[in-house]
Write a protein that holds these residues in place. Structure first.
Motif, PDB file in Angstrom:
ATOM      1  N   UNK A   1     -60.658 -11.847  17.972  1.00  0.00           N
ATOM      2  CA  UNK A   1     -59.501 -11.533  17.064  1.00  0.00           C
ATOM      3  C   UNK A   1     -59.034 -13.074  16.425  1.00  0.00           C
ATOM      4  N   UNK A   2     -59.754 -14.008  16.779  1.00  0.00           N
ATOM      5  CA  UNK A   2     -59.364 -15.164  16.307  1.00  0.00           C
ATOM      6  C   UNK A   2     -60.069 -16.038  15.129  1.00  0.00           C
ATOM      7  N   UNK A   3     -59.678 -16.007  13.891  1.00  0.00           N
ATOM      8  CA  UNK A   3     -60.436 -16.366  12.733  1.00  0.00           C
ATOM      9  C   UNK A   3     -60.336 -17.881  12.458  1.00  0.00           C
ATOM     10  N   UNK A   4     -59.415 -18.687  13.191  1.00  0.00           N
ATOM     11  CA  UNK A   4     -59.500 -19.899  12.867  1.00  0.00           C
ATOM     12  C   UNK A   4     -60.074 -21.070  13.997  1.00  0.00           C
ATOM     13  N   UNK A   5     -59.840 -20.649  15.318  1.00  0.00           N
ATOM     14  CA  UNK A   5     -60.536 -21.629  16.436  1.00  0.00           C
ATOM     15  C   UNK A   5     -62.073 -21.499  16.258  1.00  0.00           C
ATOM     16  N   UNK A   6     -62.780 -22.680  16.155  1.00  0.00           N
ATOM     17  CA  UNK A   6     -64.154 -22.486  15.877  1.00  0.00           C
ATOM     18  C   UNK A   6     -64.818 -22.810  16.974  1.00  0.00           C
ATOM     19  N   UNK A   7     -65.797 -22.139  17.399  1.00  0.00           N
ATOM     20  CA  UNK A   7     -67.219 -22.357  18.304  1.00  0.00           C
ATOM     21  C   UNK A   7     -68.127 -22.959  17.407  1.00  0.00           C
ATOM     22  N   UNK A   8     -69.007 -23.584  18.266  1.00  0.00           N
ATOM     23  CA  UNK A   8     -70.310 -24.251  17.542  1.00  0.00           C
ATOM     24  C   UNK A   8     -71.183 -23.889  18.124  1.00  0.00           C
ATOM     25  N   UNK A   9     -72.833 -24.172  17.510  1.00  0.00           N
ATOM     26  CA  UNK A   9     -73.888 -24.244  18.019  1.00  0.00           C
ATOM     27  C   UNK A   9     -74.878 -25.111  17.365  1.00  0.00           C
ATOM     28  N   UNK A  10     -75.764 -25.719  18.082  1.00  0.00           N
ATOM     29  CA  UNK A  10     -76.847 -26.453  17.284  1.00  0.00           C
ATOM     30  C   UNK A  10     -78.091 -25.625  17.909  1.00  0.00           C
ATOM     31  N   UNK A  11     -78.997 -25.490  16.692  1.00  0.00           N
ATOM     32  CA  UNK A  11     -80.256 -24.671  17.146  1.00  0.00           C
ATOM     33  C   UNK A  11     -81.317 -25.424  17.757  1.00  0.00           C
ATOM     34  N   UNK A  12     -82.247 -24.975  18.245  1.00  0.00           N
ATOM     35  CA  UNK A  12     -83.447 -25.601  18.468  1.00  0.00           C
ATOM     36  C   UNK A  12     -84.084 -26.263  17.350  1.00  0.00           C
ATOM     37  N   UNK A  13     -85.088 -26.874  17.289  1.00  0.00           N
ATOM     38  CA  UNK A  13     -85.846 -27.604  16.092  1.00  0.00           C
ATOM     39  C   UNK A  13     -86.865 -26.512  15.642  1.00  0.00           C
ATOM     40  N   UNK A  14     -87.313 -25.534  16.259  1.00  0.00           N
ATOM     41  CA  UNK A  14     -88.004 -24.435  15.978  1.00  0.00           C
ATOM     42  C   UNK A  14     -87.091 -23.416  15.035  1.00  0.00           C
ATOM     43  N   UNK A  15     -85.881 -23.039  15.486  1.00  0.00           N
ATOM     44  CA  UNK A  15     -85.158 -22.182  14.839  1.00  0.00           C
ATOM     45  C   UNK A  15     -84.640 -22.880  13.633  1.00  0.00           C
ATOM     46  N   UNK A  16     -84.090 -24.210  13.772  1.00  0.00           N
ATOM     47  CA  UNK A  16     -83.561 -24.907  12.514  1.00  0.00           C
ATOM     48  C   UNK A  16     -84.608 -25.170  11.292  1.00  0.00           C
ATOM     49  N   UNK A  17     -86.013 -25.127  11.764  1.00  0.00           N
ATOM     50  CA  UNK A  17     -87.040 -25.065  10.726  1.00  0.00           C
ATOM     51  C   UNK A  17     -87.231 -23.829   9.922  1.00  0.00           C
ATOM     52  N   UNK A  18     -86.801 -22.602  10.930  1.00  0.00           N
ATOM     53  CA  UNK A  18     -86.720 -21.227  10.242  1.00  0.00           C
ATOM     54  C   UNK A  18     -85.361 -21.294   9.373  1.00  0.00           C
ATOM     55  N   UNK A  19     -84.349 -21.768   9.595  1.00  0.00           N
ATOM     56  CA  UNK A  19     -83.296 -21.744   8.789  1.00  0.00           C
ATOM     57  C   UNK A  19     -83.348 -22.442   7.143  1.00  0.00           C
ATOM     58  N   UNK A  20     -83.828 -23.671   7.453  1.00  0.00           N
ATOM     59  CA  UNK A  20     -84.299 -24.410   6.448  1.00  0.00           C
ATOM     60  C   UNK A  20     -85.069 -23.743   5.683  1.00  0.00           C
ATOM     61  N   UNK A  21     -86.220 -22.986   6.073  1.00  0.00           N
ATOM     62  CA  UNK A  21     -87.175 -22.432   5.187  1.00  0.00           C
ATOM     63  C   UNK A  21     -86.743 -21.103   4.526  1.00  0.00           C
ATOM     64  N   UNK A  22     -85.431 -20.686   4.993  1.00  0.00           N
ATOM     65  CA  UNK A  22     -84.856 -19.522   4.257  1.00  0.00           C
ATOM     66  C   UNK A  22     -85.339 -18.164   4.785  1.00  0.00           C
TER      67      UNK A  22
END
Length: 288
Positions: free
Chosen positions: A157-178
């Motif tokens: 229910x909290x819109x402002x406090x932020x969590x964070x995640x850093x993806x693996x290199x494998x998943x990062x490449x999938x994100x970059x590739x769209x």
């Protein structure tokens, strides 16, 4: 292991061939680790899975990523595609559980804040280890996690406090590739589990296979997917047929058939061109 680029290449080659997610996990709750051997033209290795140790009904259990974790990861990838940032070559994203929950509700996947936290923690804490040969070279106990970093700091229910995640290199490449643009995410979430698995595989190689007829192995697709493999081949054949009809219905493929009707393994599939290349679909809204 001192060649990080080869390490990433190995996991890119491996993680569409082995299961990352598991449809049925009840039998694994008392198992801290399990393993199996895998071999093809590139890889000959032992894969070991280590679960996330937690508690259930006052007893220690081990969790492995399942369908809920796959849906949560897919939603995070979609959020990251829209507003990610690079962290030493890996993709990171700040988000709130409120945003993540709404992203999933929009595609009719509803999870509580507790379930979201559990799914995120399971993705972060569970591991895959590989020992074996890749393209002729031996590697010992290489490890893979879905996330390189995870910080959970808020509620649904909290819109402002932020969590964070850093993806693996494998998943990062999938994100970059769209791979998980809005239209891709929207379409995938409407599919059956096996159809979505095949769709992700096709998305990864879309630039090489658009508007072409390709041959896929039904057995390999089922083995690497989250679904439970049946001891009866006719059941597996039915599952792959249903998944391919699902892909046809969603206009990902225009035709398919078994190359050898007796073997029921090799499948010829014709990929539809425009489904992978039309950028205007990215502005489509997710339906109610």
């Amino acid at each position: 292991m001192d060649d990080e680029e080869t390490h990433d290449e190995l996991w890119r080659a491996c993680l569409f061939k082995i299961p990352r997610f598991h449809a049925s996990r009840e039998g694994l709750e008392s198992t801290s680790e399990f393993s199996f051997n895998y071999a093809d033209d590139e890889i000959s290795a032992k894969l070991s899975y280590r679960g996330y140790a937690t508690e259930k009904d006052l007893r220690k259990i081990f969790r492995y990523p399942g369908i809920m974790e796959e849906n949560v990861e897919d939603a995070l990838i979609h959020l990251a595609y829209n507003r990610c940032y690079s962290d030493n070559g890996s993709i990171s994203v700040d988000f709130s559980l409120y945003e993540l929950r709404n992203e999933l509700i929009a595609v009719k996947k509803t999870y509580s804040a507790r379930e979201l936290r559990l799914a995120l923690r399971t993705l972060f804490e569970s591991e895959i280890h590989l020992s074996g040969r890749f393209r002729g070279q031996w590697y010992e106990k290489l490890s893979y996690r879905a996330f390189d970093h995870l910080s959970i700091r808020d509620t649904s229910t909290d819109k402002d406090t932020r969590s964070s995640v850093t993806f693996s290199k494998f998943t990062s490449a999938r994100i970059i590739a769209g791979e998980f643009k809005r239209a891709h995410f929207q379409r995938a979430m409407k599919m059956s589990t096996l159809a979505k698995h095949i769709y992700k595989f096709l998305l990864r190689y879309r630039m090489e296979i658009i508007n072409q007829k390709i041959v896929l192995s039904a057995n390999a697709l089922i083995r690497s997917s989250p679904i439970t493999i049946s001891q009866r081949n006719p059941d597996n054949t039915r599952k792959i047929r249903d998944a391919l009809e699902d892909l046809y219905h969603h206009k990902v493929i225009s035709e398919w058939h078994f190359a050898d009707a007796r073997a029921n393994d090799q499948i010829e599939v014709l990929i539809i061109n425009y489904d992978y290349l039309s950028n205007h679909q990215d502005q489509d809204s997710i339906p109610e």
